[in-house]
Enzyme design. Sequence first.
Site, PDB file in Angstrom:
ATOM      1  CB  SER A 152      41.423  36.258  36.508  1.00  0.00           C
ATOM      2  OG  SER A 152      41.430  35.390  35.385  1.00  0.00           O
ATOM      3  CE1 TYR A 165      40.390  32.049  40.052  1.00  0.00           C
ATOM      4  CE2 TYR A 165      39.958  32.402  37.716  1.00  0.00           C
ATOM      5  CZ  TYR A 165      40.801  32.495  38.806  1.00  0.00           C
ATOM      6  OH  TYR A 165      42.055  33.041  38.651  1.00  0.00           O
TER       7      TYR A 165
END
Length: 274
Positions: A152, A165
């Site tokens: 990501s 995350y």
Amino acid sequence: MNIGFIREESNAMTDIPSVLITGASTGIGASYAERFARRGHDLVLVARDAARMEALATRLRQESEVTVDIIQADLTKPQELAAVETRLRDDRRIGILVNNAGAAKSGDFVDQAADDVANIIALNTTALVRLASAVAPRLVEAGEGAIINIASVVGLVPEFGQTVYGATKAFVLYFSQSLGLELASKGVYVQAVLPAATRTEIWERAGVDVNTIPGLMDVNELVDAALVGFDRREAVTIPPLPDAGQWDAYQAARQTMIPGFGQAHAAERYRIAR
């Protein structure tokens, strides 16, 4: 681009390898399944939701005339993760692994429960590495294959504030880059894909209202772009980044620091006058 394998009596490789995709019941994983099925690849779908996977598998069998197996598994549970590892080690038809399964959690780090944090780390990093570890030796033996890891852009931007995350996705990027350098000479390609905000169910599961997020990319557009990078054999693919030169400059700036790391003494700015 299909990755071809030489058929040998000892390993029963197929000309078009099967693809194992985690997190395949919906979102990015389901889109990868559709795209690879259209390319003629048989599939092994892995996710917790067996009903959704079976519905997807039924449609893909009809539309693309490929074989689709499903494995219901929660990759945060050791026994269920082990079953997927075994499939990757033993099924010599599988030549591509798509490590897509992932989780996020809304809120600040100090407000997140320790068990939730542990589950995010287990799924986003531990399971990903274990599955790559299960398949990589066999791909090296075959001299061909590919591992796609979904990272990501959050892993590059601590300013976004998604502490755990983002840290897991930074790990996935580093792991993919390093593994790619290790395996490239052995014929195995590793790709890190860095989406930005994408319209998937991860937001709902994380407790975030998807309608409050600007600039969401359609999941099929994301995967189509990622597969362009795959066909080009990019080490890192960032579908939303308009200027690829920015990534090249980032890489170049990072690499200019490398010679400075190997010093026997601290840099002058850290020395205290005595």
